[in-house]
Design a protein around this motif. Structure first.
Motif, mmCIF file in Angstrom:
data_model
loop_
_atom_site.group_PDB
_atom_site.id
_atom_site.type_symbol
_atom_site.label_atom_id
_atom_site.label_comp_id
_atom_site.label_asym_id
_atom_site.label_seq_id
_atom_site.Cartn_x
_atom_site.Cartn_y
_atom_site.Cartn_z
ATOM 1 N N LEU A 1 15.567 -9.349 -55.340
ATOM 2 C CA LEU A 1 16.553 -9.777 -54.347
ATOM 3 C C LEU A 1 17.484 -8.632 -53.956
ATOM 4 C CD1 LEU A 1 17.487 -13.270 -55.844
ATOM 5 C CD2 LEU A 1 15.970 -12.789 -53.919
ATOM 6 N N LEU A 2 17.757 -7.744 -54.900
ATOM 7 C CA LEU A 2 18.649 -6.618 -54.642
ATOM 8 C C LEU A 2 18.037 -5.619 -53.661
ATOM 9 C CD1 LEU A 2 21.155 -4.837 -55.286
ATOM 10 C CD2 LEU A 2 19.893 -3.983 -57.256
ATOM 11 N N VAL A 3 16.754 -5.290 -53.853
ATOM 12 C CA VAL A 3 16.138 -4.236 -53.034
ATOM 13 C C VAL A 3 15.426 -4.780 -51.804
ATOM 14 C CG1 VAL A 3 15.832 -2.822 -55.083
ATOM 15 C CG2 VAL A 3 13.943 -4.254 -54.300
ATOM 16 N N LEU A 4 15.226 -6.099 -51.729
ATOM 17 C CA LEU A 4 14.485 -6.657 -50.594
ATOM 18 C C LEU A 4 15.104 -6.323 -49.235
ATOM 19 C CD1 LEU A 4 12.072 -8.366 -49.742
ATOM 20 C CD2 LEU A 4 13.498 -10.409 -50.003
ATOM 21 N N PRO A 5 16.421 -6.478 -49.033
ATOM 22 C CA PRO A 5 16.982 -6.096 -47.722
ATOM 23 C C PRO A 5 16.779 -4.620 -47.391
ATOM 24 C CG PRO A 5 18.553 -7.419 -48.961
ATOM 25 C CD PRO A 5 17.458 -7.058 -49.910
ATOM 26 N N ILE A 6 16.843 -3.749 -48.402
ATOM 27 C CA ILE A 6 16.643 -2.321 -48.159
ATOM 28 C C ILE A 6 15.209 -2.042 -47.717
ATOM 29 C CG2 ILE A 6 16.843 -0.025 -49.182
ATOM 30 C CD1 ILE A 6 18.783 -1.219 -51.208
ATOM 31 N N VAL A 7 14.245 -2.708 -48.373
ATOM 32 C CA VAL A 7 12.839 -2.530 -48.005
ATOM 33 C C VAL A 7 12.589 -3.034 -46.591
ATOM 34 C CG1 VAL A 7 10.478 -3.195 -48.577
ATOM 35 C CG2 VAL A 7 12.094 -2.661 -50.404
ATOM 36 N N ILE A 8 13.164 -4.175 -46.240
ATOM 37 C CA ILE A 8 12.966 -4.728 -44.897
ATOM 38 C C ILE A 8 13.518 -3.784 -43.834
ATOM 39 C CG2 ILE A 8 13.603 -6.624 -43.353
ATOM 40 C CD1 ILE A 8 13.597 -8.484 -45.762
ATOM 41 N N ILE A 9 14.720 -3.276 -44.048
ATOM 42 C CA ILE A 9 15.328 -2.374 -43.058
ATOM 43 C C ILE A 9 14.523 -1.090 -42.920
ATOM 44 C CG2 ILE A 9 17.367 -0.971 -42.584
ATOM 45 C CD1 ILE A 9 19.044 -3.195 -43.853
ATOM 46 N N ALA A 10 14.094 -0.516 -44.042
ATOM 47 C CA ALA A 10 13.303 0.720 -43.985
ATOM 48 C C ALA A 10 11.966 0.489 -43.296
ATOM 49 C CB ALA A 10 13.098 1.269 -45.393
ATOM 50 N N ALA A 11 11.304 -0.640 -43.620
ATOM 51 C CA ALA A 11 10.014 -0.927 -42.996
ATOM 52 C C ALA A 11 10.166 -1.202 -41.507
ATOM 53 C CB ALA A 11 9.363 -2.122 -43.690
ATOM 54 N N ARG A 12 11.223 -1.872 -41.112
ATOM 55 C CA ARG A 12 11.439 -2.126 -39.684
ATOM 56 C C ARG A 12 11.647 -0.841 -38.912
ATOM 57 N NH1 ARG A 12 15.557 -6.534 -37.804
ATOM 58 N NH2 ARG A 12 14.501 -5.948 -35.884
ATOM 59 N N GLU A 13 12.422 0.068 -39.475
ATOM 60 C CA GLU A 13 12.641 1.340 -38.795
ATOM 61 C C GLU A 13 11.346 2.139 -38.685
ATOM 62 O OE1 GLU A 13 15.343 2.340 -37.260
ATOM 63 O OE2 GLU A 13 16.317 0.444 -37.792
ATOM 64 N N ALA A 14 10.514 2.081 -39.723
ATOM 65 C CA ALA A 14 9.239 2.796 -39.674
ATOM 66 C C ALA A 14 8.299 2.190 -38.637
ATOM 67 C CB ALA A 14 8.579 2.783 -41.054
ATOM 68 N N ILE A 15 8.257 0.862 -38.558
ATOM 69 C CA ILE A 15 7.400 0.201 -37.570
ATOM 70 C C ILE A 15 7.922 0.453 -36.158
ATOM 71 C CG2 ILE A 15 6.639 -2.063 -36.758
ATOM 72 C CD1 ILE A 15 6.637 -2.967 -39.701
ATOM 73 N N LYS A 16 9.234 0.437 -36.005
ATOM 74 C CA LYS A 16 9.830 0.671 -34.690
ATOM 75 C C LYS A 16 9.545 2.079 -34.184
ATOM 76 C CE LYS A 16 13.845 -1.099 -34.316
ATOM 77 N NZ LYS A 16 15.309 -1.330 -34.447
ATOM 78 N N ALA A 17 9.371 3.033 -35.105
ATOM 79 C CA ALA A 17 9.143 4.423 -34.704
ATOM 80 C C ALA A 17 7.728 4.674 -34.188
ATOM 81 C CB ALA A 17 9.436 5.355 -35.883
ATOM 82 N N VAL A 18 6.821 3.730 -34.381
ATOM 83 C CA VAL A 18 5.450 3.902 -33.870
ATOM 84 C C VAL A 18 5.484 3.836 -32.349
ATOM 85 C CG1 VAL A 18 3.126 2.946 -33.867
ATOM 86 C CG2 VAL A 18 4.494 2.900 -35.960
ATOM 87 N N PRO A 19 4.910 4.795 -31.644
ATOM 88 C CA PRO A 19 4.973 4.811 -30.169
ATOM 89 C C PRO A 19 4.355 3.559 -29.564
ATOM 90 C CG PRO A 19 4.217 6.934 -31.001
ATOM 91 C CD PRO A 19 4.244 5.990 -32.171
ATOM 92 N N PRO A 20 4.954 2.982 -28.532
ATOM 93 C CA PRO A 20 4.369 1.793 -27.887
ATOM 94 C C PRO A 20 2.994 2.063 -27.288
ATOM 95 C CG PRO A 20 6.666 2.105 -27.230
ATOM 96 C CD PRO A 20 6.269 3.333 -27.978
ATOM 97 N N ARG B 1 -4.495 -2.220 -38.129
ATOM 98 C CA ARG B 1 -5.303 -1.000 -38.062
ATOM 99 C C ARG B 1 -4.607 0.175 -37.381
ATOM 100 N NH1 ARG B 1 -11.298 -3.446 -36.422
ATOM 101 N NH2 ARG B 1 -11.490 -4.860 -38.212
ATOM 102 N N GLN B 2 -3.542 -0.088 -36.652
ATOM 103 C CA GLN B 2 -2.877 0.994 -35.931
ATOM 104 C C GLN B 2 -1.413 1.165 -36.325
ATOM 105 O OE1 GLN B 2 -4.677 2.987 -34.046
ATOM 106 N NE2 GLN B 2 -6.508 1.727 -34.268
ATOM 107 N N VAL B 3 -0.654 0.068 -36.248
ATOM 108 C CA VAL B 3 0.796 0.172 -36.448
ATOM 109 C C VAL B 3 1.132 0.451 -37.905
ATOM 110 C CG1 VAL B 3 2.996 -1.051 -36.272
ATOM 111 C CG2 VAL B 3 1.271 -1.296 -34.471
ATOM 112 N N LEU B 4 0.587 -0.348 -38.828
ATOM 113 C CA LEU B 4 0.915 -0.167 -40.244
ATOM 114 C C LEU B 4 0.459 1.190 -40.791
ATOM 115 C CD1 LEU B 4 0.395 -3.708 -41.801
ATOM 116 C CD2 LEU B 4 2.533 -2.511 -41.346
ATOM 117 N N PRO B 5 -0.779 1.644 -40.518
ATOM 118 C CA PRO B 5 -1.141 2.981 -41.002
ATOM 119 C C PRO B 5 -0.244 4.086 -40.458
ATOM 120 C CG PRO B 5 -3.110 1.766 -40.394
ATOM 121 C CD PRO B 5 -1.943 0.947 -39.935
#
Length: 298
Positions: free
Chosen positions: A161-180, A199-203
């Motif tokens: 529960l402590l690290v879950l919000p941090i993981v979500i925010i970091a993963a969202r920023e990484a996914i958002k950085a993938v070019p449209p 096959r594209q966004v997550l890798p």
């Protein structure tokens, strides 16, 4: 002619004061970095100097002891094993949940819906909540409410529960950085939205997700306040053998050793701090290695 000369004069006047401000800002940044590095180096030198005589195999092979006669051979094996148990379970619970939540919020959620905006607001707020609050939550709800007691699974759920919000925010920023354009190209070739994400966004977002996840676990591995509230034992002479087993972690054992009145026992605590710093350094190095490796590929 006057209209054309006005922008040039404005730029020339603005550029006259820019170098001085840039130099001052750069000096301030370098000074802040130098101060932080000096404090860090002094702290490392002090800790290593204090615990140097106990940096041996006995430290990681033997169980702790508060008796002066055993200080020369006492170790922190139970703290290391308890930390590995708790952090491994935390990674199993928090990382997949955090990444899937980030995928939903970034790729599927309708930003105009009030409940999605409420979820994003709560995640941002939870990331800034002190760890002691999660310890109170774990004690009142998980340990006593669910009847799990001061066990390994209780500590792992609390840390998740402590690290879950941090993981979500970091993963969202990484996914958002993938070019449209990557998404558009995949969809244009007939792939479904889930195939595009899998096959594209997550890798392509693996470097950011891996770095954020490891840094979140690095924070979890150094937490002591939640475990003190959860009732993690300060002196354990056995390793955890299951999810319901009693346990101790390195930060709690370090706190118990350092606050002891015997100098020879405090030396063991200083050596344990070096072990904890080494584990954190290895985790951060792994985050940097993963980021560099996948950035070269993508």
């Amino acid at each position: 002619m006057a209209i054309l000369s006005t922008p040039a004069s404005t730029v020339r006047l603005a550029s006259q004061g820019r170098p001085l401000k840039e130099h001052l800002f750069r000096i301030a940044l370098l000074a802040s970095l130098a101060i932080a590095m000096i404090f860090l180096v002094v702290l490392l030198i002090y800790v290593v100097t204090q615990g140097w005589q106990r940096l041996d195999l006995n430290l990681i092979q033997n169980f702790p002891s508060l008796r002066s006669v055993n200080a020369a051979t006492a170790g922190v094996l139970s703290g290391i094993m308890g930390t590995l148990w708790v952090v491994a379970l935390t990674a199993i619970m928090a990382l997949p949940t955090g990444v899937l939540a980030a995928v939903y919020l970034e790729e599927y959620a309708d930003k105009t819906k009030w409940y999605n905006r409420l979820i994003e607001l709560n995640i941002a707020n939870l990331a800034a909540v002190p760890s002691i609050v999660y310890g109170i939550l774990g004690l009142g709800v998980i340990s006593r409410g669910f009847g799990l007691g001061p066990s390994v699974i209780t500590g792992a759920i609390t840390l998740s529960l402590l690290v879950l919000p941090i993981v979500i925010i970091a993963a969202r920023e990484a996914i958002k950085a993938v070019p449209p354009s990557i998404r558009e190209g995949s969809l244009a070739l007939g792939a479904t939205q889930w195939q595009t994400i899998w096959r594209q966004v997550l890798p392509a977002s693996v470097p950011g997700i891996a770095t954020g996840s490891i840094l979140a676990l690095s924070r979890a591995i150094g937490e002591a306040a939640p475990f003190l509230l959860l009732g993690a034992a300060t002196l354990v002479r056995f390793n955890p053998d299951g999810l319901s087993s009693s346990f101790s972690v390195l930060p709690v054992q370090i706190y118990n050793l350092i606050t002891n009145s015997r100098p020879e026992v405090q030396v063991v605590g200083a050596a344990a701090i070096v072990v904890l710093l080494a584990i954190l350094l290895l985790m951060n190095s792994a985050a940097i290695w993963l980021r560099n490796r996948y950035q070269k590929r993508w």
